[in-house]
Write a protein that holds these residues in place. Structure first.
Motif, mmCIF file in Angstrom:
data_model
loop_
_atom_site.group_PDB
_atom_site.id
_atom_site.type_symbol
_atom_site.label_atom_id
_atom_site.label_comp_id
_atom_site.label_asym_id
_atom_site.label_seq_id
_atom_site.Cartn_x
_atom_site.Cartn_y
_atom_site.Cartn_z
ATOM 1 N N GLU A 83 0.851 -1.190 0.000
ATOM 2 C CA GLU A 83 0.000 0.000 0.000
ATOM 3 C C GLU A 83 0.888 1.241 0.000
ATOM 4 O O GLU A 83 1.828 1.352 0.787
ATOM 5 C CB GLU A 83 -0.890 0.000 1.240
ATOM 6 C CG GLU A 83 -1.752 1.236 1.384
ATOM 7 C CD GLU A 83 -2.550 1.240 2.677
ATOM 8 O OE1 GLU A 83 -3.105 2.306 3.027
ATOM 9 O OE2 GLU A 83 -2.605 0.188 3.354
ATOM 10 N N THR A 84 0.606 2.179 -0.874
ATOM 11 C CA THR A 84 1.439 3.367 -1.014
ATOM 12 C C THR A 84 1.044 4.453 -0.018
ATOM 13 O O THR A 84 -0.144 4.750 0.134
ATOM 14 C CB THR A 84 1.341 3.939 -2.430
ATOM 15 O OG1 THR A 84 1.607 2.911 -3.375
ATOM 16 C CG2 THR A 84 2.330 5.079 -2.625
ATOM 17 N N GLU A 87 1.797 10.707 -1.692
ATOM 18 C CA GLU A 87 2.949 11.564 -1.942
ATOM 19 C C GLU A 87 2.912 12.828 -1.089
ATOM 20 O O GLU A 87 3.950 13.295 -0.605
ATOM 21 C CB GLU A 87 3.011 11.929 -3.420
ATOM 22 C CG GLU A 87 4.242 12.744 -3.795
ATOM 23 C CD GLU A 87 4.339 13.016 -5.287
ATOM 24 O OE1 GLU A 87 3.350 12.740 -5.998
ATOM 25 O OE2 GLU A 87 5.388 13.487 -5.742
ATOM 26 N N PHE A 147 10.095 0.020 -4.581
ATOM 27 C CA PHE A 147 9.062 0.337 -3.605
ATOM 28 C C PHE A 147 9.439 -0.347 -2.288
ATOM 29 O O PHE A 147 9.439 -1.565 -2.186
ATOM 30 C CB PHE A 147 7.727 -0.180 -4.142
ATOM 31 C CG PHE A 147 6.516 0.361 -3.450
ATOM 32 C CD1 PHE A 147 6.598 1.371 -2.510
ATOM 33 C CD2 PHE A 147 5.266 -0.157 -3.761
ATOM 34 C CE1 PHE A 147 5.466 1.865 -1.876
ATOM 35 C CE2 PHE A 147 4.128 0.323 -3.152
ATOM 36 C CZ PHE A 147 4.219 1.332 -2.204
ATOM 37 N N ASN A 159 5.248 3.533 3.231
ATOM 38 C CA ASN A 159 5.686 2.756 2.076
ATOM 39 C C ASN A 159 5.949 3.734 0.945
ATOM 40 O O ASN A 159 5.038 4.463 0.534
ATOM 41 C CB ASN A 159 4.635 1.731 1.656
ATOM 42 C CG ASN A 159 4.403 0.670 2.709
ATOM 43 O OD1 ASN A 159 5.269 0.381 3.522
ATOM 44 N ND2 ASN A 159 3.211 0.067 2.700
ATOM 45 N N PRO A 161 7.773 4.716 -2.940
ATOM 46 C CA PRO A 161 8.414 4.312 -4.201
ATOM 47 C C PRO A 161 9.628 5.191 -4.499
ATOM 48 O O PRO A 161 9.496 6.360 -4.863
ATOM 49 C CB PRO A 161 7.305 4.520 -5.234
ATOM 50 C CG PRO A 161 6.442 5.597 -4.668
ATOM 51 C CD PRO A 161 6.551 5.510 -3.169
ATOM 52 N N PHE A 231 8.593 8.697 -6.180
ATOM 53 C CA PHE A 231 7.381 8.872 -6.973
ATOM 54 C C PHE A 231 7.705 9.249 -8.424
ATOM 55 O O PHE A 231 7.033 10.059 -9.041
ATOM 56 C CB PHE A 231 6.454 9.916 -6.351
ATOM 57 C CG PHE A 231 5.773 9.434 -5.094
ATOM 58 C CD1 PHE A 231 4.591 8.712 -5.160
ATOM 59 C CD2 PHE A 231 6.320 9.683 -3.850
ATOM 60 C CE1 PHE A 231 3.967 8.254 -4.010
ATOM 61 C CE2 PHE A 231 5.720 9.233 -2.687
ATOM 62 C CZ PHE A 231 4.531 8.514 -2.771
#
Length: 340
Positions: A83-84, A87, A147, A159, A161, A231
């Motif tokens: 799960e991201t 940003e 990630f 988490n 990227p 990101f």
């Protein structure tokens, strides 16, 4: 330290994330102080060079933007399915004491930070010392999207990227000598740009420049990343531009930001938080739910994901932050409580 640290009993689940982190997109842009329509042309051009602003991919309805220069990177399977963390939260909730000790201080105080020209020096026990420019960092090594989980020693997690390249690739090019056992890292020391370095009150009483270190085998592990972006775009200043370390199985303070020097040596190097409070912050700093911080438990963490401060959730902390399969062999027969 000059900062009062709360006792274990005083730390609450929602205390580590200020409500400002969850403001609307437009409010976040205003916090950042970025309204491109009001910038003179020369300033906009310079910002693009520095990787702080980019195109119109993230334009808000009122014409303001906060984007960085896009990076071309190879997709990898690292972190598939995680799960991201949004940003906006990664950009506004940071520990970077060079710009202040509050979570919102780095983004507020770093937006004029100059990241180009930049020099990253690699020296010490290497056969091929190097000096790398910002362009070298972006072009010399193939970039990858990775990630990773990120676990802070303060018991919260994200988490993220990242974009970057393996630290091992750089070290192999420098050709370590057989006597090299450790890798030391150093952050830029520039009090004119970094208010936390000008004032002990602002910077938490740290003796700057910030320094960190790894054993050479840790540094050469495939997971260890030199990041130049997140990101899909270049790093923002508050996230450690132009280049930072990411060691996902260790607490976040090991992932030193805005690196200017990498030095290989035979003896274990000094590290900032270990010097400041050795009984609380060890050299290894591996994520370990079985070893509590002296002032709070490390058995669980508050994950910063979608939603407001009231919808954040606690989750159990995994050994080595979930990377046990990849890194446990580095610590065979080590006492991980003594070597915290």
């Amino acid at each position: 330290m000059l900062i009062r640290v709360p006792k274990k009993s005083e730390i609450k689940e929602n205390e580590l994330t200020p409500e400002s982190v969850y403001k609307s997109r437009r409010e976040i842009l205003k916090i950042l102080g970025i309204v491109t329509a009001s910038l003179p042309f020369a300033a906009q051009s310079q910002a693009n060079i520095f990787g702080i602003f980019g195109g119109d991919d993230d334009k808000a309805a009122d014409g303001t933007t906060f984007v960085r220069s896009p990076l071309v990177a190879e997709k990898t399977p690292y972190g598939k399915g995680l799960e991201t963390t949004p940003e906006s939260k990664v950009l506004t909730y940071n520990n970077f004491y060079e710009f202040g000790t509050g979570k919102g201080d780095p983004v507020e105080n770093s937006q004029n930070f100059v990241v180009n020209p930049w020099t990253l020096e690699v020296d010490g026990l290497v056969n091929k010392p190097m000096k790398l420019s910002y362009d070298d960092l972006l072009k010399k090594f193939p970039l990858e999207d990775r990630f990773y989980r990120m676990r802070c020693v303060e018991a919260w997690s994200m988490n993220i990227p990242w974009v970057g390249f393996s630290l091992a690739a750089l070290l192999k090019e420098a050709d370590p000598m057989g006597s090299a056992k450790y890798v030391a890292f150093e952050t830029l020391h520039d009090p004119k740009q970094m208010p936390g370095q000008r004032s002990q009150f602002v910077g938490g009483g740290i003796d700057y420049p910030y320094v960190e270190g790894l054993r050479l085998d840790e540094a050469m592990n495939p997971l260890t990343l030199l990041s130049v972006g997140l990101f899909g775009q270049t790093l923002a200043p508050q996230n450690g531009a132009p280049v930072r370390l990411v060691v996902p199985w260790k607490y976040g303070f090991k992932s030193i930001k805005s690196i200017v020097k990498i030095h290989l040596l035979e003896a274990q190097p000094a590290t900032t938080w270990n010097l400041l409070a050795p009984h609380e912050y060890g050299f290894y700093a591996n994520v370990n739910p079985q070893v509590d911080h002296p002032r709070w438990s490390q058995a669980s963490e508050r994950f910063i994901g979608e939603g407001s401060i009231f919808s954040s959730r606690r989750q159990p902390t995994a050994m080595f932050n979930g990377y046990q399969e990849e890194v446990a062999h580095l610590y065979t027969d080590m006492n991980l409580k003594a070597n915290y």
